[in-house]
Design a protein around this motif. Structure first.
Motif, mmCIF file in Angstrom:
data_model
loop_
_atom_site.group_PDB
_atom_site.id
_atom_site.type_symbol
_atom_site.label_atom_id
_atom_site.label_comp_id
_atom_site.label_asym_id
_atom_site.label_seq_id
_atom_site.Cartn_x
_atom_site.Cartn_y
_atom_site.Cartn_z
ATOM 1 N N GLN A 1 0.822 -1.210 0.000
ATOM 2 C CA GLN A 1 0.000 0.000 0.000
ATOM 3 C C GLN A 1 0.857 1.262 0.000
ATOM 4 O O GLN A 1 0.451 2.291 -0.542
ATOM 5 C CB GLN A 1 -0.945 0.004 1.210
ATOM 6 C CG GLN A 1 -1.893 1.196 1.270
ATOM 7 C CD GLN A 1 -2.798 1.308 0.047
ATOM 8 O OE1 GLN A 1 -3.268 0.295 -0.473
ATOM 9 N NE2 GLN A 1 -3.047 2.522 -0.416
ATOM 10 N N GLU A 2 2.060 1.165 0.571
ATOM 11 C CA GLU A 2 2.947 2.333 0.600
ATOM 12 C C GLU A 2 3.402 2.715 -0.812
ATOM 13 O O GLU A 2 3.611 3.891 -1.104
ATOM 14 C CB GLU A 2 4.153 2.068 1.500
ATOM 15 C CG GLU A 2 3.802 1.984 2.984
ATOM 16 C CD GLU A 2 5.035 1.821 3.849
ATOM 17 O OE1 GLU A 2 6.012 2.570 3.635
ATOM 18 O OE2 GLU A 2 5.030 0.942 4.725
ATOM 19 N N PHE A 3 3.573 1.728 -1.679
ATOM 20 C CA PHE A 3 3.912 2.011 -3.073
ATOM 21 C C PHE A 3 2.772 2.789 -3.734
ATOM 22 O O PHE A 3 3.011 3.706 -4.523
ATOM 23 C CB PHE A 3 4.183 0.727 -3.841
ATOM 24 C CG PHE A 3 5.412 -0.021 -3.399
ATOM 25 C CD1 PHE A 3 6.653 0.578 -3.456
ATOM 26 C CD2 PHE A 3 5.321 -1.322 -2.943
ATOM 27 C CE1 PHE A 3 7.797 -0.103 -3.056
ATOM 28 C CE2 PHE A 3 6.439 -2.021 -2.536
ATOM 29 C CZ PHE A 3 7.688 -1.411 -2.586
ATOM 30 N N VAL A 4 1.554 2.389 -3.424
ATOM 31 C CA VAL A 4 0.376 3.083 -3.953
ATOM 32 C C VAL A 4 0.371 4.532 -3.480
ATOM 33 O O VAL A 4 0.143 5.456 -4.262
ATOM 34 C CB VAL A 4 -0.926 2.373 -3.507
ATOM 35 C CG1 VAL A 4 -2.151 3.149 -3.989
ATOM 36 C CG2 VAL A 4 -0.963 0.947 -4.027
ATOM 37 N N ASN A 5 0.650 4.731 -2.185
ATOM 38 C CA ASN A 5 0.652 6.081 -1.617
ATOM 39 C C ASN A 5 1.727 6.968 -2.236
ATOM 40 O O ASN A 5 1.552 8.189 -2.343
ATOM 41 C CB ASN A 5 0.859 6.006 -0.104
ATOM 42 C CG ASN A 5 -0.273 5.271 0.599
ATOM 43 O OD1 ASN A 5 -1.369 5.141 0.056
ATOM 44 N ND2 ASN A 5 -0.005 4.775 1.800
ATOM 45 N N LEU B 1 -5.190 8.536 -10.723
ATOM 46 C CA LEU B 1 -5.829 7.314 -11.218
ATOM 47 C C LEU B 1 -5.413 6.098 -10.393
ATOM 48 O O LEU B 1 -6.072 5.071 -10.406
ATOM 49 C CB LEU B 1 -5.470 7.092 -12.688
ATOM 50 C CG LEU B 1 -5.975 8.148 -13.686
ATOM 51 C CD1 LEU B 1 -5.416 7.860 -15.070
ATOM 52 C CD2 LEU B 1 -7.500 8.176 -13.719
ATOM 53 N N VAL B 2 -4.305 6.247 -9.680
ATOM 54 C CA VAL B 2 -3.793 5.143 -8.863
ATOM 55 C C VAL B 2 -4.432 5.195 -7.477
ATOM 56 O O VAL B 2 -4.177 6.094 -6.689
ATOM 57 C CB VAL B 2 -2.257 5.213 -8.739
ATOM 58 C CG1 VAL B 2 -1.750 4.159 -7.760
ATOM 59 C CG2 VAL B 2 -1.608 5.026 -10.101
ATOM 60 N N THR B 3 -5.286 4.213 -7.206
ATOM 61 C CA THR B 3 -5.989 4.158 -5.922
ATOM 62 C C THR B 3 -5.805 2.824 -5.214
ATOM 63 O O THR B 3 -6.250 2.657 -4.077
ATOM 64 C CB THR B 3 -7.496 4.411 -6.131
ATOM 65 O OG1 THR B 3 -7.997 3.435 -7.068
ATOM 66 C CG2 THR B 3 -7.747 5.812 -6.671
ATOM 67 N N PRO C 1 -3.608 -2.914 -7.860
ATOM 68 C CA PRO C 1 -3.828 -3.232 -9.282
ATOM 69 C C PRO C 1 -3.771 -2.001 -10.180
ATOM 70 O O PRO C 1 -3.212 -2.062 -11.285
ATOM 71 C CB PRO C 1 -5.229 -3.864 -9.294
ATOM 72 C CG PRO C 1 -5.395 -4.436 -7.922
ATOM 73 C CD PRO C 1 -4.705 -3.457 -7.014
ATOM 74 N N THR C 2 -4.348 -0.874 -9.730
ATOM 75 C CA THR C 2 -4.299 0.333 -10.574
ATOM 76 C C THR C 2 -2.885 0.913 -10.627
ATOM 77 O O THR C 2 -2.515 1.546 -11.618
ATOM 78 C CB THR C 2 -5.280 1.414 -10.067
ATOM 79 O OG1 THR C 2 -4.994 1.734 -8.693
ATOM 80 C CG2 THR C 2 -6.711 0.950 -10.197
ATOM 81 N N LEU C 3 -2.089 0.670 -9.586
ATOM 82 C CA LEU C 3 -0.684 1.078 -9.622
ATOM 83 C C LEU C 3 0.023 0.387 -10.782
ATOM 84 O O LEU C 3 0.772 1.017 -11.540
ATOM 85 C CB LEU C 3 -0.002 0.726 -8.299
ATOM 86 C CG LEU C 3 1.525 0.879 -8.262
ATOM 87 C CD1 LEU C 3 1.927 2.341 -8.380
ATOM 88 C CD2 LEU C 3 2.090 0.272 -6.978
ATOM 89 N N MET C 4 -0.231 -0.894 -10.940
ATOM 90 C CA MET C 4 0.431 -1.662 -11.990
ATOM 91 C C MET C 4 -0.086 -1.297 -13.384
ATOM 92 O O MET C 4 0.694 -1.121 -14.321
ATOM 93 C CB MET C 4 0.228 -3.165 -11.737
ATOM 94 C CG MET C 4 0.916 -3.656 -10.490
ATOM 95 S SD MET C 4 2.711 -3.428 -10.597
ATOM 96 C CE MET C 4 3.117 -3.091 -8.881
ATOM 97 N N LEU C 5 -1.404 -1.146 -13.492
ATOM 98 C CA LEU C 5 -2.012 -0.905 -14.806
ATOM 99 C C LEU C 5 -1.906 0.542 -15.267
ATOM 100 O O LEU C 5 -1.788 0.815 -16.469
ATOM 101 C CB LEU C 5 -3.487 -1.329 -14.776
ATOM 102 C CG LEU C 5 -3.751 -2.828 -14.635
ATOM 103 C CD1 LEU C 5 -5.236 -3.084 -14.474
ATOM 104 C CD2 LEU C 5 -3.204 -3.593 -15.834
ATOM 105 N N LEU C 6 -1.950 1.483 -14.328
ATOM 106 C CA LEU C 6 -2.014 2.895 -14.696
ATOM 107 C C LEU C 6 -0.767 3.690 -14.312
ATOM 108 O O LEU C 6 -0.712 4.899 -14.504
ATOM 109 C CB LEU C 6 -3.254 3.536 -14.053
ATOM 110 C CG LEU C 6 -4.580 2.857 -14.420
ATOM 111 C CD1 LEU C 6 -5.731 3.490 -13.652
ATOM 112 C CD2 LEU C 6 -4.830 2.934 -15.923
ATOM 113 N N SER C 7 0.234 2.985 -13.814
ATOM 114 C CA SER C 7 1.505 3.639 -13.487
ATOM 115 C C SER C 7 2.687 2.863 -14.083
ATOM 116 O O SER C 7 3.443 3.406 -14.883
ATOM 117 C CB SER C 7 1.669 3.755 -11.967
ATOM 118 O OG SER C 7 2.948 4.263 -11.634
#
Length: 201
Positions: A149-153, A161-163, A166-172
């Motif tokens: 979750q820290e990577f997401v933050n 778009l990153v929430t 999974p969205t971190l991987m697809l949209l970042s």
């Protein structure tokens, strides 16, 4: 027979020297980098795959991958990721270079070269997304004591778009590799014709 063996030996040494030079260039280019807001701060765009692509196009896919390996092996002495970053870089960069140069060597034209690099970039992006999702990020997080979750933050403030993971991987991560690959394709296309005659001597 003796002359043939001597010629083969000279050719092998010649290619090894070229691989060494291109590997050194690739290693140096790893330090010329810049971040992009959509990706985690520890992921930066560089041009370190360009010498590998040029080497793979001029000498063959195996040589391009060898340059990737040597570059990352050299970088282990300065790693800040416990070797995880170098592993990831080799996996995705090696795929990019191997696929691109393999396709190009089947038909050596400028049009094929561009198509080959685009296909290579797409393969790299898919592989990077999958490997980062299931192996690299979890492994890096475990070594560094970072929750996923820290990577997401890290990214959500600049990429709304990153929430989630999974969205971190697809949209970042996926767009990062497309952007990086596109820049390297453009630079390789601009340089290859100027550099390849030297490598083919």
């Amino acid at each position: 027979m003796e002359n043939s063996m001597r010629s083969t030996s000279t050719l092998s040494v010649n290619k090894l020297v070229k691989v060494g030079i291109l590997s050194a260039m690739s290693f140096i280019l790893m330090f010329v980098q810049f971040p992009i807001p959509i990706a985690p701060p520890f992921m930066k765009v560089d041009l370190a795959d360009v010498p590998s692509l040029i080497g793979g196009f001029a000498m063959g896919p195996g040589y391009g991958v060898a340059i990737q390996f040597i570059k990352n092996f050299l970088n282990l002495s300065k790693t800040t990721t416990g070797g995880v970053g170098e592993l990831s870089n080799f996996i995705v960069g090696g795929a990019f270079v191997y696929v691109s140069s393999f396709i190009y060597h089947r038909r050596k034209t400028k049009k094929t070269a561009i198509k080959a690099m685009v296909v290579g970039m797409l393969v790299m992006t898919v592989l990077a997304t999958l490997s980062n999702t299931f192996v690299i990020f979890p492994l890096y997080g475990k070594i560094m004591g970072i929750e996923l979750q820290e990577f997401v933050n890290m990214v959500s403030a600049t990429n709304r778009l990153v929430t989630s993971y999974p969205t971190l991987m697809l949209l970042s991560i996926a767009p990062f590799n497309i952007i990086k690959g596109t820049i390297e394709i453009i630079v390789t296309d601009l340089l290859y014709k100027k550099v390849s005659p030297i490598l083919k001597k």
